[in-house]
Design a protein around this motif. Structure first.
Motif, PDB file in Angstrom:
ATOM      1  N   ASP A 169      -0.339 -13.186  -4.451  1.00 58.05           N
ATOM      2  CA  ASP A 169      -0.295 -11.952  -3.653  1.00 58.05           C
ATOM      3  C   ASP A 169       0.397 -11.869  -2.491  1.00 58.05           C
ATOM      4  O   ASP A 169       1.039 -10.771  -2.078  1.00 58.05           O
ATOM      5  N   SER A 170       0.683 -12.964  -1.899  1.00 57.83           N
ATOM      6  CA  SER A 170       1.622 -12.866  -0.525  1.00 57.83           C
ATOM      7  C   SER A 170       2.924 -12.857  -0.975  1.00 57.83           C
ATOM      8  O   SER A 170       3.709 -11.909  -0.205  1.00 57.83           O
ATOM      9  N   LEU A 171       3.471 -13.604  -1.801  1.00 57.27           N
ATOM     10  CA  LEU A 171       4.689 -13.680  -1.990  1.00 57.27           C
ATOM     11  C   LEU A 171       5.326 -12.360  -2.740  1.00 57.27           C
ATOM     12  O   LEU A 171       6.446 -11.776  -2.533  1.00 57.27           O
ATOM     13  N   LEU A 172       4.540 -11.557  -3.647  1.00 55.70           N
ATOM     14  CA  LEU A 172       4.695 -10.320  -4.073  1.00 55.70           C
ATOM     15  C   LEU A 172       4.420  -9.089  -3.168  1.00 55.70           C
ATOM     16  O   LEU A 172       5.367  -8.267  -3.177  1.00 55.70           O
ATOM     17  N   GLU A 173       3.524  -9.414  -2.303  1.00 57.17           N
ATOM     18  CA  GLU A 173       3.660  -8.252  -1.263  1.00 57.17           C
ATOM     19  C   GLU A 173       4.770  -8.387  -0.479  1.00 57.17           C
ATOM     20  O   GLU A 173       5.598  -7.274  -0.067  1.00 57.17           O
ATOM     21  N   ARG A 174       5.462  -9.610  -0.103  1.00 60.58           N
ATOM     22  CA  ARG A 174       6.902  -9.873   0.645  1.00 60.58           C
ATOM     23  C   ARG A 174       7.957  -9.300  -0.293  1.00 60.58           C
ATOM     24  O   ARG A 174       8.812  -8.498   0.252  1.00 60.58           O
ATOM     25  N   ALA A 175       7.741  -9.437  -1.412  1.00 54.62           N
ATOM     26  CA  ALA A 175       8.970  -9.044  -2.326  1.00 54.62           C
ATOM     27  C   ALA A 175       9.105  -7.583  -2.409  1.00 54.62           C
ATOM     28  O   ALA A 175      10.183  -7.134  -2.490  1.00 54.62           O
ATOM     29  N   PHE A 176       7.862  -6.771  -2.163  1.00 56.80           N
ATOM     30  CA  PHE A 176       7.968  -5.248  -2.247  1.00 56.80           C
ATOM     31  C   PHE A 176       7.803  -4.705  -0.904  1.00 56.80           C
ATOM     32  O   PHE A 176       7.845  -3.490  -0.676  1.00 56.80           O
ATOM     33  N   LEU A 177       7.904  -5.537   0.196  1.00 57.04           N
ATOM     34  CA  LEU A 177       7.906  -4.633   1.503  1.00 57.04           C
ATOM     35  C   LEU A 177       8.875  -4.043   1.860  1.00 57.04           C
ATOM     36  O   LEU A 177       8.787  -3.074   2.706  1.00 57.04           O
ATOM     37  N   TYR A 178      10.185  -4.537   1.361  1.00 58.56           N
ATOM     38  CA  TYR A 178      11.247  -3.607   2.163  1.00 58.56           C
ATOM     39  C   TYR A 178      12.071  -3.032   0.616  1.00 58.56           C
ATOM     40  O   TYR A 178      12.964  -2.077   1.085  1.00 58.56           O
ATOM     41  N   ASP A 179      11.761  -3.323  -0.249  1.00 58.03           N
ATOM     42  CA  ASP A 179      12.456  -2.978  -1.533  1.00 58.03           C
ATOM     43  C   ASP A 179      11.461  -2.452  -2.595  1.00 58.03           C
ATOM     44  O   ASP A 179      10.708  -3.089  -3.103  1.00 58.03           O
ATOM     45  N   PRO A 180      11.221  -1.429  -2.883  1.00 55.92           N
ATOM     46  CA  PRO A 180      10.416  -0.677  -3.805  1.00 55.92           C
ATOM     47  C   PRO A 180      10.702  -1.352  -5.161  1.00 55.92           C
ATOM     48  O   PRO A 180       9.787  -1.297  -6.122  1.00 55.92           O
ATOM     49  N   HIS A 181      11.848  -1.931  -5.412  1.00 59.22           N
ATOM     50  CA  HIS A 181      11.990  -2.492  -6.710  1.00 59.22           C
ATOM     51  C   HIS A 181      11.746  -4.033  -6.719  1.00 59.22           C
ATOM     52  O   HIS A 181      11.337  -4.413  -7.849  1.00 59.22           O
ATOM     53  N   GLY A 182      11.342  -4.326  -5.637  1.00 54.03           N
ATOM     54  CA  GLY A 182      10.987  -5.747  -5.629  1.00 54.03           C
ATOM     55  C   GLY A 182      12.443  -6.747  -5.553  1.00 54.03           C
ATOM     56  O   GLY A 182      13.280  -6.640  -6.108  1.00 54.03           O
ATOM     57  N   GLU A 183      12.284  -7.793  -4.541  1.00 57.38           N
ATOM     58  CA  GLU A 183      13.354  -8.645  -4.246  1.00 57.38           C
ATOM     59  C   GLU A 183      13.372  -9.717  -5.224  1.00 57.38           C
ATOM     60  O   GLU A 183      12.267 -10.477  -5.160  1.00 57.38           O
ATOM     61  N   GLU A 184      14.353  -9.826  -6.099  1.00 59.06           N
ATOM     62  CA  GLU A 184      14.082 -10.811  -7.318  1.00 59.06           C
ATOM     63  C   GLU A 184      13.905 -12.394  -6.730  1.00 59.06           C
ATOM     64  O   GLU A 184      13.164 -13.127  -7.379  1.00 59.06           O
ATOM     65  N   PRO A 185      14.617 -12.808  -5.661  1.00 55.47           N
ATOM     66  CA  PRO A 185      14.493 -14.071  -5.363  1.00 55.47           C
ATOM     67  C   PRO A 185      13.094 -14.837  -5.054  1.00 55.47           C
ATOM     68  O   PRO A 185      12.650 -15.791  -5.494  1.00 55.47           O
ATOM     69  N   PHE A 186      12.194 -13.887  -4.576  1.00 55.65           N
ATOM     70  CA  PHE A 186      10.832 -13.995  -4.219  1.00 55.65           C
ATOM     71  C   PHE A 186       9.998 -14.235  -5.407  1.00 55.65           C
ATOM     72  O   PHE A 186       8.917 -14.849  -5.800  1.00 55.65           O
ATOM     73  N   ILE A 187      10.391 -13.209  -6.366  1.00 54.22           N
ATOM     74  CA  ILE A 187       9.768 -13.076  -7.693  1.00 54.22           C
ATOM     75  C   ILE A 187       9.909 -14.323  -8.660  1.00 54.22           C
ATOM     76  O   ILE A 187       9.117 -14.937  -9.268  1.00 54.22           O
ATOM     77  N   GLU A 188      11.189 -14.843  -8.658  1.00 55.70           N
ATOM     78  CA  GLU A 188      11.454 -15.870  -9.112  1.00 55.70           C
ATOM     79  C   GLU A 188      11.025 -17.232  -8.880  1.00 55.70           C
ATOM     80  O   GLU A 188      10.808 -18.143  -9.501  1.00 55.70           O
TER      81      GLU A 188
END
Length: 208
Positions: A169-188
């Protein structure tokens, strides 16, 4: 699971259900446009081409409307997870990666999802003392791993999956905080963490 509607009166007719969905649709779009802090019931009513009175017929306040949206998000997530698991998951790690994939896809495509998700942001702000949707999701995933993929049931597994859901929940929230597509490094990195956390439980399944 929490009540999926959180509405003041239950919609007993199709028209009522359609009105509630229209209000939730409007709220979801506004969340993307103005954010959770700036959104008001007046804004929702205007966007839904309705009135504040109609909102209060179903929801006592903006918090209950947002919780209803979070519950609808949860239902959509569960439906997407079930459909995708049947097509792509062959083991426990696959299943948890699919759970990430479905969340990421909803964050990219479903209005308001990346802002409110399953409602943890609402619970934190209003100190809600009840089982959260995150806890419900952890229970669903734990049962899935045990019943479908043969991971041995244990208190340790249940706890690790709940930890996984909270970290996700926390990492994915951060992944999409600034990028609506999601920052891949956080997801990986989340995928790597889940693989490490799950490994002892799957090893136990192999050795039994």
């Amino acid at each position: 699971m929490p009540n999926p509607t959180n509405a003041r009166t239950e919609p007993v007719q199709q028209r009522s259900a359609e009105r509630i969905n229209a209000l939730l649709d409007a709220a979801a779009i506004l969340l993307d446009e103005v954010g959770i802090d700036a959104m008001t019931t007046n804004d929702v009513a205007k966007r839904a081409q309705s009135s504040v009175g109609v909102i209060y017929r179903y929801f006592p306040n903006i918090q209950s409307l947002l919780r209803a949206l979070a519950s609808r998000n949860f239902d959509k997530y569960r439906a997407g997870l079930t459909a995708t698991l049947n097509k792509r998951a062959t083991n426990a790690l696959d299943a948890l990666n699919v759970s990430i994939d479905v969340y990421v896809e909803l964050s990219r495509t479903e209005p308001g999802f990346r802002v409110v998700s399953f409602g943890s942001i609402i619970d934190r702000r209003f100190n809600v003392n009840r089982k959260s949707n995150n806890t419900a999701l952890a229970e669903i995933l734990t049962d899935l791993l045990v019943a479908t993929y043969g991971v041995p049931a244990s208190d340790s597994l249940a706890f690790d999956i709940e930890v996984t859901v909270e970290i996700a929940d926390s990492l994915l929230e951060r992944a999409f905080l600034y990028d609506p597509h999601g920052e891949e490094p956080f997801i990986e990195r989340l995928r790597e963490f889940i693989a490490q956390l799950l490994e002892p439980h799957t090893k136990e399944a192999i050795t039994e």
